[in-house]
Motif scaffolding. Structure first.
Motif, PDB file in Angstrom:
ATOM      1  N   SER A 113      -1.166  -5.564   6.885  1.00 48.84           N
ATOM      2  CA  SER A 113      -0.733  -4.136   6.576  1.00 48.84           C
ATOM      3  C   SER A 113      -1.047  -3.341   7.793  1.00 48.84           C
ATOM      4  CB  SER A 113      -1.125  -3.541   5.352  1.00 48.84           C
ATOM      5  OG  SER A 113      -0.976  -2.166   5.177  1.00 48.84           O
ATOM      6  N   THR A 117       0.363  -1.493  12.388  1.00 48.50           N
ATOM      7  CA  THR A 117       0.301  -0.299  13.064  1.00 48.50           C
ATOM      8  C   THR A 117      -0.928  -0.255  14.105  1.00 48.50           C
ATOM      9  OG1 THR A 117      -1.318   0.819  11.409  1.00 48.50           O
ATOM     10  CG2 THR A 117       0.960   1.098  11.126  1.00 48.50           C
ATOM     11  N   ARG A 122      -3.057  -6.502  15.770  1.00 50.33           N
ATOM     12  CA  ARG A 122      -2.218  -7.483  15.471  1.00 50.33           C
ATOM     13  C   ARG A 122      -1.928  -8.786  16.677  1.00 50.33           C
ATOM     14  NH1 ARG A 122       2.184  -3.865  15.727  1.00 50.33           N
ATOM     15  NH2 ARG A 122       2.452  -3.808  17.993  1.00 50.33           N
ATOM     16  N   VAL A 126      -1.381 -12.462  15.015  1.00 49.40           N
ATOM     17  CA  VAL A 126      -0.160 -12.962  14.976  1.00 49.40           C
ATOM     18  C   VAL A 126      -0.307 -14.703  15.513  1.00 49.40           C
ATOM     19  CG1 VAL A 126       1.959 -13.172  16.602  1.00 49.40           C
ATOM     20  CG2 VAL A 126       1.233 -10.998  15.386  1.00 49.40           C
ATOM     21  N   ASP A 162       8.179 -18.898   2.117  1.00 44.33           N
ATOM     22  CA  ASP A 162       8.578 -17.410   2.304  1.00 44.33           C
ATOM     23  C   ASP A 162       8.384 -17.040   0.670  1.00 44.33           C
ATOM     24  OD1 ASP A 162       8.833 -16.575   4.895  1.00 44.33           O
ATOM     25  OD2 ASP A 162      10.308 -18.306   4.782  1.00 44.33           O
ATOM     26  N   LEU A 163       9.061 -17.760  -0.132  1.00 47.43           N
ATOM     27  CA  LEU A 163       9.164 -17.194  -1.482  1.00 47.43           C
ATOM     28  C   LEU A 163       7.738 -17.313  -2.011  1.00 47.43           C
ATOM     29  CD1 LEU A 163      10.562 -16.970  -4.496  1.00 47.43           C
ATOM     30  CD2 LEU A 163      10.844 -19.402  -4.471  1.00 47.43           C
ATOM     31  N   ARG A 165       5.066 -16.593  -0.663  1.00 50.31           N
ATOM     32  CA  ARG A 165       4.412 -15.113  -0.259  1.00 50.31           C
ATOM     33  C   ARG A 165       4.914 -13.918  -0.832  1.00 50.31           C
ATOM     34  NH1 ARG A 165       5.252 -17.929   4.758  1.00 50.31           N
ATOM     35  NH2 ARG A 165       3.451 -18.979   5.330  1.00 50.31           N
ATOM     36  N   GLY A 166       6.328 -13.955  -1.134  1.00 47.53           N
ATOM     37  CA  GLY A 166       6.920 -12.875  -1.793  1.00 47.53           C
ATOM     38  C   GLY A 166       6.507 -12.941  -3.224  1.00 47.53           C
TER      39      GLY A 166
ATOM     40  N   GLY B  26       4.389   4.611   7.248  1.00 46.00           N
ATOM     41  CA  GLY B  26       4.588   3.630   8.129  1.00 46.00           C
ATOM     42  C   GLY B  26       3.971   3.292   9.423  1.00 46.00           C
ATOM     43  N   PHE B 105       9.714  -0.855   4.109  1.00 47.53           N
ATOM     44  CA  PHE B 105       9.310  -2.032   3.602  1.00 47.53           C
ATOM     45  C   PHE B 105       8.005  -1.888   4.116  1.00 47.53           C
ATOM     46  CE2 PHE B 105       7.582  -6.258   3.818  1.00 47.53           C
ATOM     47  CZ  PHE B 105       7.342  -6.495   2.216  1.00 47.53           C
ATOM     48  N   ARG B 106       7.745  -1.501   5.612  1.00 48.41           N
ATOM     49  CA  ARG B 106       6.388  -1.319   6.297  1.00 48.41           C
ATOM     50  C   ARG B 106       5.727  -0.475   5.339  1.00 48.41           C
ATOM     51  NH1 ARG B 106       6.393  -3.742  11.510  1.00 48.41           N
ATOM     52  NH2 ARG B 106       8.654  -3.755  11.167  1.00 48.41           N
ATOM     53  N   LEU B 109       4.644  -1.377   2.088  1.00 49.32           N
ATOM     54  CA  LEU B 109       3.500  -2.419   2.052  1.00 49.32           C
ATOM     55  C   LEU B 109       2.311  -1.872   2.338  1.00 49.32           C
ATOM     56  CD1 LEU B 109       3.750  -5.360   1.686  1.00 49.32           C
ATOM     57  CD2 LEU B 109       3.685  -5.663   4.281  1.00 49.32           C
ATOM     58  N   GLY B 166       9.210 -12.072   0.625  1.00 51.54           N
ATOM     59  CA  GLY B 166       8.385 -12.709   1.437  1.00 51.54           C
ATOM     60  C   GLY B 166       8.762 -12.702   3.078  1.00 51.54           C
ATOM     61  N   LEU B 167      10.175 -12.749   2.875  1.00 49.93           N
ATOM     62  CA  LEU B 167      10.711 -12.528   4.477  1.00 49.93           C
ATOM     63  C   LEU B 167      10.523 -11.188   5.061  1.00 49.93           C
ATOM     64  CD1 LEU B 167      14.465 -14.247   3.879  1.00 49.93           C
ATOM     65  CD2 LEU B 167      12.360 -15.094   5.354  1.00 49.93           C
ATOM     66  N   LEU B 169       7.856  -9.776   4.553  1.00 50.55           N
ATOM     67  CA  LEU B 169       6.312  -9.860   5.150  1.00 50.55           C
ATOM     68  C   LEU B 169       6.534 -10.569   6.247  1.00 50.55           C
ATOM     69  CD1 LEU B 169       3.903  -8.977   3.682  1.00 50.55           C
ATOM     70  CD2 LEU B 169       3.910 -11.010   2.484  1.00 50.55           C
ATOM     71  N   LEU B 172       6.872  -8.582   9.428  1.00 45.17           N
ATOM     72  CA  LEU B 172       6.240  -7.451   9.418  1.00 45.17           C
ATOM     73  C   LEU B 172       5.677  -7.408  11.185  1.00 45.17           C
ATOM     74  CD1 LEU B 172       5.099  -4.985   7.674  1.00 45.17           C
ATOM     75  CD2 LEU B 172       3.174  -6.417   7.648  1.00 45.17           C
ATOM     76  N   LEU B 173       5.050  -8.615  11.574  1.00 45.35           N
ATOM     77  CA  LEU B 173       4.394  -8.551  12.818  1.00 45.35           C
ATOM     78  C   LEU B 173       5.124  -8.925  13.858  1.00 45.35           C
ATOM     79  CD1 LEU B 173       0.788  -9.536  11.606  1.00 45.35           C
ATOM     80  CD2 LEU B 173       1.762  -7.159  11.477  1.00 45.35           C
ATOM     81  N   THR B 174       6.177  -9.783  13.680  1.00 47.18           N
ATOM     82  CA  THR B 174       6.950 -10.339  14.888  1.00 47.18           C
ATOM     83  C   THR B 174       8.511 -10.276  14.299  1.00 47.18           C
ATOM     84  OG1 THR B 174       6.788 -12.435  13.547  1.00 47.18           O
ATOM     85  CG2 THR B 174       5.272 -11.924  15.617  1.00 47.18           C
TER      86      THR B 174
END
Lengths: 201, 201
Positions: A113, A117, A122, A126, A162-163, A165-166, B26, B105-106, B109, B166-167, B169, B172-174
């Motif tokens: 999060s 920003t 980041r 990443v 991904d699920l 993480r969701g 955001g 979403f950002r 989060l 999850g997607l 998320l 978010l960064l890429t």
């Protein structure tokens, strides 16, 4: 021989700092945490902490990497103890879909999060996340005995993570365990049908 | 009649404050934002802002609710324009799995992340998220023409929305759009097979 104990002490110190970092970030958020705060929690002098990790970012990078690996090691160990047979897929799916429901995910989420920003953070997060994510994928494929050369299997494994993480997100503010159990059950059934013939169980 | 324009002005002011709030959060994160900062961004006096929203929490609550609803309205409108037939499920799945990839979403989060360590904010966010989440579920069922009285269908729809988050998320960064497209395609195929006979398309 003489240097061994010192190297070991050094490893222990790093480990304690890393664990303290994730605890502190999980509890107070990134903004409430400095290297000094983390050092105090770890019971390490501020100088020693700064020797190992000159910045908060470097500490966090080490934490994401080490704890990500530890989590996957644990997954592997627990899965190794599972019996083969039809119940195996559901058990593995259960483990994977529970991967991100602990305090570690809470801390990681704080970082993501903030990283969304904060360009400096980041840049650290990443590439690490990419590496830990690839490893999680590899372990999941292995534990499910899935054959990724079959069309669609790779995407289904990705979707499973991904699920997961969701579901971690859904569990962040309330205890979502009951609902998650039902999703585990249904998703295991779905995966089983789609992976049919590829499982080596 | 005389009061109409004033009511309308009031609604416009609220709306501008809400949008400014989500933009600010955001971009700067929750910790970088106050009602005064949001008022300035919205071009509204601090007094007027505090009249509508005495606290940052109340502003955020209104934002989560209003923007959640706006997003689902948009989903409904776009889905209404879709042709029936076999391509419909993939298009709907694509829309749902893209729901959480925007700046909204950002910002959300950031809030979840802070709420996980801030009890006051959590008290505001949890009931709102539950309401918005139920509505997202209802709309998804409707758009897929799914029959939830069949065993497992309810859980698969829930999994679809958890996957969507999850997607979000992962994005978010890429920029994760290419990978996500492939997951959409595979997930649509999976849902199609499991919902077979229940789709009213």
């Amino acid at each position: 021989m003489l240097r061994e104990p010192q190297q070991e002490r050094s490893r222990t110190t790093r480990r304690r700092l890393i664990e303290a970092a994730m605890d502190c970030i999980g509890e107070r958020g990134w903004h409430g945490v400095t290297v000094a705060v983390i050092a105090e929690r770890a019971g390490v002098s501020r100088g020693a902490a700064q020797h190992h990790f000159p910045t908060r970012e470097s500490l966090v990078a080490a934490a994401v990497e080490l704890l990500g690996e530890a989590q996957l090691d644990e997954l592997r160990t627990r899965a190794a103890g599972l019996p083969s047979g039809p119940s195996r897929i559901e058990r593995v799916v259960g483990m994977v879909l529970n991967l991100y429901t602990g305090p570690m995910f809470r801390a990681a989420l704080q970082l993501w999060s903030v990283a969304s920003t904060d360009e400096q953070l980041r840049g650290v997060i990443v590439p690490l996340e990419a590496r830990v994510g690839r490893e999680a994928h590899r372990v999941t494929v292995e534990l499910l005995g899935a054959d990724e050369s079959r069309p669609g299997v790779r995407e289904l494994i990705q979707a499973t993570l991904d699920l997961a993480r969701g579901l971690g997100l859904a569990n962040l503010l309330t205890d979502d365990a009951r609902r998650r159990d039902q999703i585990v059950c249904e998703w295991a059934r779905t995966l089983e049908a789609r992976l049919e013939g590829t499982a080596e169980v």
